[in-house]
Motif scaffolding. Structure first.
Motif, mmCIF file in Angstrom:
data_model
loop_
_atom_site.group_PDB
_atom_site.id
_atom_site.type_symbol
_atom_site.label_atom_id
_atom_site.label_comp_id
_atom_site.label_asym_id
_atom_site.label_seq_id
_atom_site.Cartn_x
_atom_site.Cartn_y
_atom_site.Cartn_z
ATOM 1 N N PHE A 25 0.822 -1.201 0.000
ATOM 2 C CA PHE A 25 0.000 0.000 0.000
ATOM 3 C C PHE A 25 0.864 1.261 0.000
ATOM 4 O O PHE A 25 0.429 2.301 0.422
ATOM 5 N N ALA A 26 2.128 1.134 -0.425
ATOM 6 C CA ALA A 26 3.058 2.265 -0.352
ATOM 7 C C ALA A 26 2.727 3.312 -1.400
ATOM 8 O O ALA A 26 1.861 3.116 -2.251
ATOM 9 N N GLU A 27 3.455 4.411 -1.383
ATOM 10 C CA GLU A 27 3.201 5.515 -2.305
ATOM 11 C C GLU A 27 3.601 5.138 -3.721
ATOM 12 O O GLU A 27 4.204 4.091 -3.965
ATOM 13 N N ASP A 28 3.265 6.009 -4.681
ATOM 14 C CA ASP A 28 3.607 5.761 -6.076
ATOM 15 C C ASP A 28 5.116 5.868 -6.296
ATOM 16 O O ASP A 28 5.844 6.447 -5.498
ATOM 17 N N VAL A 29 5.568 5.298 -7.416
ATOM 18 C CA VAL A 29 6.984 5.390 -7.785
ATOM 19 C C VAL A 29 7.349 6.846 -8.032
ATOM 20 O O VAL A 29 6.592 7.593 -8.659
ATOM 21 N N ARG A 30 8.497 7.255 -7.519
ATOM 22 C CA ARG A 30 9.012 8.613 -7.731
ATOM 23 C C ARG A 30 10.513 8.537 -7.859
ATOM 24 O O ARG A 30 11.123 7.503 -7.591
ATOM 25 N N LEU A 31 11.103 9.661 -8.261
ATOM 26 C CA LEU A 31 12.552 9.725 -8.432
ATOM 27 C C LEU A 31 13.188 10.261 -7.158
ATOM 28 O O LEU A 31 12.848 11.346 -6.694
ATOM 29 N N TRP A 32 14.096 9.488 -6.582
ATOM 30 C CA TRP A 32 14.836 9.878 -5.389
ATOM 31 C C TRP A 32 16.271 10.201 -5.775
ATOM 32 O O TRP A 32 16.833 9.622 -6.709
ATOM 33 N N GLN A 36 24.989 12.917 -3.461
ATOM 34 C CA GLN A 36 26.044 12.846 -4.477
ATOM 35 C C GLN A 36 25.478 12.931 -5.897
ATOM 36 O O GLN A 36 26.234 12.879 -6.875
ATOM 37 N N GLY A 37 24.147 13.035 -6.027
ATOM 38 C CA GLY A 37 23.541 13.167 -7.342
ATOM 39 C C GLY A 37 23.056 11.863 -7.945
ATOM 40 O O GLY A 37 22.511 11.866 -9.056
ATOM 41 N N GLU A 38 23.241 10.742 -7.251
ATOM 42 C CA GLU A 38 22.744 9.463 -7.763
ATOM 43 C C GLU A 38 21.218 9.471 -7.766
ATOM 44 O O GLU A 38 20.596 10.057 -6.875
ATOM 45 N N ARG A 39 20.629 8.789 -8.733
ATOM 46 C CA ARG A 39 19.170 8.746 -8.856
ATOM 47 C C ARG A 39 18.659 7.322 -8.656
ATOM 48 O O ARG A 39 19.246 6.362 -9.145
ATOM 49 N N GLY A 50 18.117 2.895 9.850
ATOM 50 C CA GLY A 50 18.663 4.141 9.325
ATOM 51 C C GLY A 50 18.738 4.216 7.816
ATOM 52 O O GLY A 50 19.338 5.153 7.270
ATOM 53 N N LYS A 51 18.145 3.236 7.123
ATOM 54 C CA LYS A 51 18.163 3.236 5.664
ATOM 55 C C LYS A 51 16.744 3.233 5.116
ATOM 56 O O LYS A 51 15.853 2.593 5.675
ATOM 57 N N VAL A 52 16.547 3.956 4.016
ATOM 58 C CA VAL A 52 15.258 3.979 3.333
ATOM 59 C C VAL A 52 15.226 2.840 2.317
ATOM 60 O O VAL A 52 16.142 2.690 1.508
ATOM 61 N N ASP A 68 22.275 10.113 3.526
ATOM 62 C CA ASP A 68 22.782 10.350 2.171
ATOM 63 C C ASP A 68 21.724 10.880 1.215
ATOM 64 O O ASP A 68 22.024 11.168 0.050
ATOM 65 N N LEU A 69 20.485 11.003 1.669
ATOM 66 C CA LEU A 69 19.434 11.529 0.808
ATOM 67 C C LEU A 69 19.639 13.020 0.543
ATOM 68 O O LEU A 69 20.211 13.742 1.368
#
Length: 250
Positions: A25-32, A36-39, A50-52, A68-69
Motif C-alpha cells: 500500500f506504499a506511495e507511487d513510484v518517484r525519483l529519489w 552525491q547526485g545518484e538517482r 537508518g536506511k530507506v 545520504d538523501l
C-alpha cells in the motif's frame, strides 16, 4: 474503546500490514536522489536501521542511508514517515523566598519542567507537534488543576541532532486558612503529547498514572487554571469545608 483508540488501533494495524506486505500500500513510484547526485526510481516501502527501502516496478529494492538523501528527499520522507520517538520529561523545584513573617505552612513552590523529544532512528520530521501539560493536585479536595501548558512544532533534523526541547515554569502554593484548613494546589506531574499533521495523537508520555490515552482529548480542551476531577471533567473552583473554628477560639 473510544473513537480515538479505535482510530489509532486501525492506524497501527494498517502500518503493520504495510510493513509486512513490503509496500503493497506504499506511495507511487518517484525519483529519489542522493546528496552525491545518484538517482533511484522507486516507491517508499519502509525505513530500517537508518536506511530507506525503495522498490521499483520490477521489484528491485534499493537501500539508501537516510543521511545520504538529498535535502529535498529528506523533506519528502519527513512528510510520509513518523520516526520512532523517545519522550522524556524532567523537572526541578525550588521554594520561593518568603518574608520572615510567613507561616511555616505557607509554601510557594516553583517548578521548572523540560520536555525532550528525540528521533531515535535519526529520521527528520517537520510534521509533528508537541503539547505539554503540567498538573497540580488540590490540597483540600480530590480535584486537580491545570497549572501550565505549552506547545511547539517539532523540527527534528541534523541541525538540532534530531532533538527538540520545550521548557515551562509553573508556580503552586499550599497555605493554611483562618480556620486551620490547609488550602492550595501543589504540582503533581506532567503529560507530553505528540501529534501528527492531522492533529492525531501518535505518541504520549504520562507522568500521572491514571491519565490514559482515552483521556487525552478532554485534557487538551482544558485551559490553564481550570479545575477538573480524575475523569478530566471540569469542576468549579474548590471551596473549603465549612467550619465554625476561629483563630484563638478553643
Amino acid at each position: 474503546m473510544t473513537d480515538q483508540s479505535k482510530r489509532r488501533s486501525f492506524c497501527q494495524l494498517f502500518a503493520a500490514v504495510v510493513f509486512l506486505c513490503g509496500g503493497l500500500f506504499a506511495e507511487d513510484v518517484r525519483l529519489w536522489r542522493s546528496r552525491q547526485g545518484e538517482r533511484f526510481e522507486g516507491r517508499f516501502v519502509r525505513v530500517l536501521l537508518g536506511k530507506v527501502m525503495l522498490e521499483n516496478d520490477s521489484g528491485e529494492k534499493y537501500y539508501i542511508p537516510v543521511k545520504d538523501l538529498s535535502e529535498h528527499d529528506k523533506k519528502h520522507l519527513s512528510s510520509i514517515f513518523v520516526p520512532k520517538l523517545n519522550i522524556r520529561f524532567s523537572d526541578s523545584s525550588r521554594s520561593k523566598f518568603r518574608s520572615k513573617n510567613a507561616l511555616a505552612d505557607d509554601i510557594i513552590r516553583i517548578v521548572d519542567g523540560t520536555a525532550t523529544v528525540e528521533a531515535k532512528d535519526k529520521i527528520p520530521s517537520e510534521t509533528l507537534r508537541m503539547e505539554v501539560y503540567m498538573i497540580g493536585e488540590e490540597v483540600a479536595t480530590d480535584d486537580y488543576k491545570l497549572l501550565e501548558k505549552g506547545a511547539m512544532p517539532l523540527k527534528l533534523n541534523e541541525e538540532n541532532d534530531f532533538t527538540c526541547e520545550l521548557k515551562l515554569e509553573t508556580q503552586s502554593r499550599k497555605y493554611m486558612e483562618y480556620n486551620y484548613q490547609l488550602r492550595g494546589c501543589l504540582y503533581l506531574g506532567s503529560v507530553v503529547i505528540i501529534l501528527d499533521r492531522n492533529d492525531q495523537v501518535v505518541d504520549f508520555r504520562s507522568g500521572i498514572g491514571w491519565i490514559k490515552e482515552e483521556q487525552l482529548d478532554p485534557l487538551r480542551q482544558l485551559d490553564v487554571d481550570d479545575f477538573f476531577d480524575s475523569s478530566l471533567k471540569p469542576r468549579p473552583v474548590p471551596r473549603p469545608k465549612f467550619s465554625t473554628s476561629r483563630v484563638g477560639v478553643q
